[in-house]
Design a protein around this motif. Structure first.
Motif, PDB file in Angstrom:
ATOM      1  N   ALA A 186       0.763  -1.307   0.045  1.00 29.22           N
ATOM      2  CA  ALA A 186       0.074   0.053   0.025  1.00 29.22           C
ATOM      3  C   ALA A 186       0.817   1.284   0.088  1.00 29.22           C
ATOM      4  N   TRP A 187       0.331   2.404  -0.167  1.00 25.54           N
ATOM      5  CA  TRP A 187       0.786   3.774  -0.369  1.00 25.54           C
ATOM      6  C   TRP A 187       2.230   3.913  -0.995  1.00 25.54           C
ATOM      7  N   ILE A 188       2.226   3.211  -2.325  1.00 16.61           N
ATOM      8  CA  ILE A 188       3.325   3.546  -3.012  1.00 16.61           C
ATOM      9  C   ILE A 188       3.281   4.517  -3.683  1.00 16.61           C
ATOM     10  N   THR A 189       4.270   5.641  -3.426  1.00 25.45           N
ATOM     11  CA  THR A 189       4.444   6.961  -4.326  1.00 25.45           C
ATOM     12  C   THR A 189       5.081   6.444  -5.595  1.00 25.45           C
ATOM     13  N   HIS A 190       4.518   6.996  -6.754  1.00 24.87           N
ATOM     14  CA  HIS A 190       4.855   6.651  -7.979  1.00 24.87           C
ATOM     15  C   HIS A 190       4.441   5.425  -8.455  1.00 24.87           C
ATOM     16  N   GLY A 191       3.252   4.913  -7.723  1.00 28.54           N
ATOM     17  CA  GLY A 191       2.691   3.400  -8.006  1.00 28.54           C
ATOM     18  C   GLY A 191       2.308   3.340  -9.461  1.00 28.54           C
ATOM     19  N   GLY A 192       2.517   2.414 -10.243  1.00 24.41           N
ATOM     20  CA  GLY A 192       2.100   1.943 -11.302  1.00 24.41           C
ATOM     21  C   GLY A 192       2.923   2.875 -12.583  1.00 24.41           C
ATOM     22  N   VAL A 193       3.602   4.039 -12.193  1.00 25.19           N
ATOM     23  CA  VAL A 193       4.374   4.751 -13.043  1.00 25.19           C
ATOM     24  C   VAL A 193       5.859   4.581 -13.056  1.00 25.19           C
ATOM     25  N   ALA A 194       6.280   4.224 -11.969  1.00 21.60           N
ATOM     26  CA  ALA A 194       7.902   3.861 -11.523  1.00 21.60           C
ATOM     27  C   ALA A 194       8.166   2.401 -12.330  1.00 21.60           C
ATOM     28  N   ASP A 195       9.357   2.544 -12.609  1.00 23.32           N
ATOM     29  CA  ASP A 195       9.954   1.317 -13.552  1.00 23.32           C
ATOM     30  C   ASP A 195      10.309   0.024 -12.771  1.00 23.32           C
ATOM     31  N   PHE A 196      10.791   0.346 -11.547  1.00 28.30           N
ATOM     32  CA  PHE A 196      11.070  -0.670 -10.428  1.00 28.30           C
ATOM     33  C   PHE A 196      10.730  -0.298  -9.100  1.00 28.30           C
ATOM     34  N   TYR A 197      10.668  -1.412  -8.278  1.00 33.97           N
ATOM     35  CA  TYR A 197      10.033  -1.214  -6.836  1.00 33.97           C
ATOM     36  C   TYR A 197      10.733  -2.272  -5.931  1.00 33.97           C
ATOM     37  N   ASN A 198      11.232  -1.452  -4.852  1.00 41.59           N
ATOM     38  CA  ASN A 198      11.846  -2.299  -3.772  1.00 41.59           C
ATOM     39  C   ASN A 198      10.687  -2.930  -3.100  1.00 41.59           C
ATOM     40  N   LEU A 199      10.738  -4.293  -2.906  1.00 41.59           N
ATOM     41  CA  LEU A 199       9.472  -5.041  -2.437  1.00 41.59           C
ATOM     42  C   LEU A 199      10.180  -5.668  -1.277  1.00 41.59           C
ATOM     43  N   PHE A 200       9.673  -5.328  -0.003  1.00 41.95           N
ATOM     44  CA  PHE A 200       9.935  -6.047   1.340  1.00 41.95           C
ATOM     45  C   PHE A 200       8.706  -7.009   1.569  1.00 41.95           C
ATOM     46  N   ALA A 201       9.300  -8.452   1.381  1.00 41.70           N
ATOM     47  CA  ALA A 201       8.266  -9.491   1.500  1.00 41.70           C
ATOM     48  C   ALA A 201       8.650 -10.530   2.275  1.00 41.70           C
ATOM     49  N   ARG A 202       7.737 -11.166   3.003  1.00 37.90           N
ATOM     50  CA  ARG A 202       8.035 -12.254   4.039  1.00 37.90           C
ATOM     51  C   ARG A 202       8.534 -13.534   3.632  1.00 37.90           C
ATOM     52  N   THR A 203       9.786 -14.094   3.958  1.00 34.37           N
ATOM     53  CA  THR A 203      10.177 -15.257   3.522  1.00 34.37           C
ATOM     54  C   THR A 203      10.181 -16.039   4.749  1.00 34.37           C
ATOM     55  N   GLY A 204      10.059 -15.561   5.916  1.00 33.16           N
ATOM     56  CA  GLY A 204      10.154 -16.300   7.307  1.00 33.16           C
ATOM     57  C   GLY A 204       9.277 -15.801   8.414  1.00 33.16           C
ATOM     58  N   GLU A 205       9.597 -16.214   9.541  1.00 29.57           N
ATOM     59  CA  GLU A 205       8.590 -15.698  10.555  1.00 29.57           C
ATOM     60  C   GLU A 205       9.559 -14.531  11.308  1.00 29.57           C
ATOM     61  N   GLY A 206       8.638 -13.546  11.957  1.00 28.54           N
ATOM     62  CA  GLY A 206       8.969 -12.588  12.856  1.00 28.54           C
ATOM     63  C   GLY A 206       9.803 -11.455  12.173  1.00 28.54           C
ATOM     64  N   SER A 207      10.700 -10.817  12.777  1.00 26.60           N
ATOM     65  CA  SER A 207      11.423  -9.711  12.476  1.00 26.60           C
ATOM     66  C   SER A 207      12.433 -10.021  11.371  1.00 26.60           C
TER      67      SER A 207
END
Length: 379
Positions: free
Chosen positions: A157-178
């Motif tokens: 959510a709340w992505i500045t330049h969403g849909g227009v920018a060419d690349f996105y730094n995505l932070f996604a869950r690959t395990g548990e916790g912090s």
């Protein structure tokens, strides 16, 4: 009023001059129309990229400007004086370039970094989720390893330049916790990635803010930045720098509001004299000027600590807190100076007030900044 800046070099002075020239020629003539019509400023970021203003704090070997952070932030402030939305998107692009620049492998940098820093590709930062804004450890968007690649499912959510920018730094869950969050560099045209309609916002109308949806989107393993589970340290280290960008932008908005208020107070008369000569209003303008100058000094202090290699995380939070609260107060007072006219769209001060509000919210709300500062004191 032109800000009289203390700059560390002749090159820095030339950069500020270049920025003011572009702001005067390219931004000022179109900002009002684009903000009112919520119209994207096509070509503006290409112009900024060609001028080298999108890559100032990054190494020259990769196409960056090699400038101290204190210079880069003052360039952002100059952009914000003319157009806050463009300055925010410029800051976000710098934020989005940070993970690859600092945590990427040499091979990854060879593949993507020069394109980013030249402005040929524009970046966005996708950390927040609808139910995980300030609490980044509560992220639910999931990346599942499949062979050498990852399959992403979830929403951001709340992505500045969403849909227009060419690349996105995505932070996604690959395990548990912090320690279970991983950073990825995702291309806009990734199959399975789509974007929501632009949010209907209070301010910053010319740059879209959207959600992003991942539906079995496959991301190459070569696009993972850093190690699995290293995502939150990457995100938070980037945000320390990003908060300084928002502080500088907030000061730019406040400076613009102060300038317009002073000009109006010099032109408007009441009871036989200029309203600036009435003590009640003159003192209000004096307090506005003190707030702007103090906020600028605070973000520059944090930037100089960063440039010197000193710890600056708490200072970045202080700068973000002080500058954005000052921007909200100064822009509100600017509307007051204009009286009823300030409440209309005939003047820019109502837009400055609307734009200032978001600076207290994104890149960590000011309540979160107080939490960061208080925990630092406790340690």
């Amino acid at each position: 009023m032109t800000v009289d800046r203390l700059l560390p070099s002749d090159e820095a002075r030339e950069l500020i001059g270049l920025t003011r020239d572009i702001a005067g020629r390219v931004l000022d003539p179109i900002v009002d129309e684009h903000e009112r019509q919520e119209k994207y400023p096509d070509g503006v970021f290409a112009t900024l990229g060609e001028a080298g203003l999108l890559s100032l704090p990054y190494p020259e070997e990769w196409g960056g400007g090699g400038q101290p952070y204190e210079v880069y932030l003052q360039v952002l402030e100059e952009l914000a004086i003319s157009w806050a939305a463009v300055a925010v998107a410029t800051s976000v692009h710098g934020l989005a370039s940070f993970p690859l620049s600092v945590y990427g492998t040499e091979e990854q940098k060879q593949r993507w970094l020069s394109e980013m820093l030249s402005g040929r590709t524009i970046g966005a930062y996708s950390l927040s989720e609808a139910q995980a804004g300030s609490d980044a450890a509560a992220l639910a968007c999931k990346a599942t390893a499949r062979g050498d690649d990852y399959v992403i499912n979830g929403a951001k959510a709340w992505i500045t330049h969403g849909g227009v920018a060419d690349f996105y730094n995505l932070f996604a869950r690959t395990g548990e916790g912090s320690k279970g969050v991983t950073c990825f560099l995702v291309a806009k045209d990734t199959p399975g990635l789509s974007f929501g309609k632009p949010e209907e916002k209070l301010g910053l109308h010319a740059i879209p803010t959207t959600a992003a949806f991942y539906d079995n989107a496959t991301v190459e393993g070569s696009r993972r930045i850093g190690e699995e589970g290293q995502g939150l340290p990457i995100a938070f280290s980037a945000l320390d720098s990003g908060r300084l960008g928002i502080a500088a932008i907030a000061v730019g908005i406040a400076q613009a509001a102060l300038d317009d208020a002073v000009d109006y107070a010099q032109e408007r008369s009441a009871f036989g004299r200029k309203i600036i000569d009435h003590q009640g209003l003159g003192f209000l303008l004096a307090d506005m000027a003190a707030a702007v100058d103090s906020a600028r000094a605070t973000y520059l202090d944090a930037a100089r600590r960063r440039d010197a290699g000193l710890p600056y995380s708490r200072n970045a939070s202080v700068a973000k807190l002080v500058a954005t609260d000052a921007a909200m107060k100064v822009t509100t007072d600017a509307v007051q100076v204009f009286g009823g006219y300030g409440y209309t769209r005939d003047y820019r001060v109502e837009r400055y007030m609307r734009d200032a509000k978001i600076t207290q919210i994104f890149e960590g709300t000011n309540q979160i900044q107080r939490l960061v500062i208080s925990r630092s004191l406790a340690r």
